[in-house]
Enzyme design. Sequence first.
Site, PDB file in Angstrom:
ATOM      1  N   ARG A   1     106.397  -8.409  62.594  1.00 40.59           N
ATOM      2  CA  ARG A   1     105.624  -8.964  63.717  1.00 40.59           C
ATOM      3  C   ARG A   1     105.286 -10.436  63.487  1.00 40.59           C
ATOM      4  NH1 ARG A   1      99.701  -8.354  65.664  1.00 40.59           N
ATOM      5  NH2 ARG A   1      99.840  -8.246  67.936  1.00 40.59           N
TER       6      ARG A   1
ATOM      7  N   ILE B   1     100.555 -11.884  72.563  1.00 35.70           N
ATOM      8  CA  ILE B   1     101.407 -10.829  72.005  1.00 35.70           C
ATOM      9  C   ILE B   1     100.544  -9.569  72.054  1.00 35.70           C
ATOM     10  CG2 ILE B   1     100.742 -11.476  69.622  1.00 35.70           C
ATOM     11  CD1 ILE B   1     103.452 -10.427  68.667  1.00 35.70           C
ATOM     12  N   SER B   2     101.085  -8.498  72.618  1.00 34.46           N
ATOM     13  CA  SER B   2     100.286  -7.276  72.800  1.00 34.46           C
ATOM     14  C   SER B   2      99.823  -6.715  71.459  1.00 34.46           C
ATOM     15  CB  SER B   2     101.105  -6.200  73.512  1.00 34.46           C
ATOM     16  OG  SER B   2     101.506  -6.629  74.788  1.00 34.46           O
ATOM     17  N   GLN B   3      98.731  -5.966  71.532  1.00 30.18           N
ATOM     18  CA  GLN B   3      98.206  -5.264  70.357  1.00 30.18           C
ATOM     19  C   GLN B   3      99.238  -4.212  69.914  1.00 30.18           C
ATOM     20  OE1 GLN B   3      94.407  -3.538  71.294  1.00 30.18           O
ATOM     21  NE2 GLN B   3      94.445  -2.220  69.485  1.00 30.18           N
ATOM     22  N   PRO B   4      99.490  -4.075  68.613  1.00 29.52           N
ATOM     23  CA  PRO B   4     100.472  -3.086  68.148  1.00 29.52           C
ATOM     24  C   PRO B   4     100.222  -1.673  68.692  1.00 29.52           C
ATOM     25  CG  PRO B   4      99.901  -4.547  66.359  1.00 29.52           C
ATOM     26  CD  PRO B   4      98.999  -4.927  67.508  1.00 29.52           C
TER      27      PRO B   4
END
Length: 230
Positions: A54, A80-83
């Site tokens: 990431r 960037i989206s949360q995992p």
Amino acid sequence: KYNQNMDFGRNSIIFVLMEDLPKHQGQRRQLADLLEKKGIKDPQILKAIASVPRHFFMDKGLEIWAYKDKAYPIAADQTISQPYTVAFQTSLLKVNSGDKVLEIGTGSGYQTAILLSLGVHVYTIERQNELFKKTQRLFNKLYLKPKKTVFGDGYKGLAEDAPFKGIIVTAAAPEVPQALLEQLEVGGRLVIPVGVEKQLMYCFTRTASHNFDKESFGEFRFVPLLENKE
Ligand code: SAH
């Protein structure tokens, strides 16, 4: 079979050259364990989280945070989206290796890379030109190979390549774009956060040509899906 769209012989060399270090690999395994505790069950998805670096998809200055379960800023005021969100949306898609998936909102490319590592054939659309170009360069550098990367308005979907087994929207839609429902194959699934201030995650399954099932899955927060203006 596993990674047919990520040339892993080559990817692994590139990853080493780009400084994917043992410490990053360890942090990723911990992140995958955390997501498992938070309810992500699919071992393939956990494996994807544990293998995609990431930190390659984030600014250098934020790299030390890359394996926190949080969203971070990328270029052009986007995130960037949360995992957890990436893993959750990916599990709702219920895709298999070889399936055709359309992603709306390429952003950093991290969600794209997760889908590629599952062997999915990814078509992805981004409306921010700066981000589109930046992420295109990153895909080339990492030998990541989406079927198509499109600079354009995801509201319209991608009629020329429809139908899709899955469509994943990674920005908040004020309402569900009709075009996206129309571009699902029968049995296909649209995963989309809907709402203005905050969003509910919805999954629409096309059960027959004129029939859709709708399920909702709790609250999330996303940057807005914008109409094309450039
Ligand atoms: N999947 C991305 C999430 C990025 S945030 C990641 O993991 O990094 C959402 C992205 O959707 C932003 O990059 C934003 O520019 C893009 N976006 C917003 N409206 C859009 C539209 N109408 N069509 C395509 N992309 C859009």
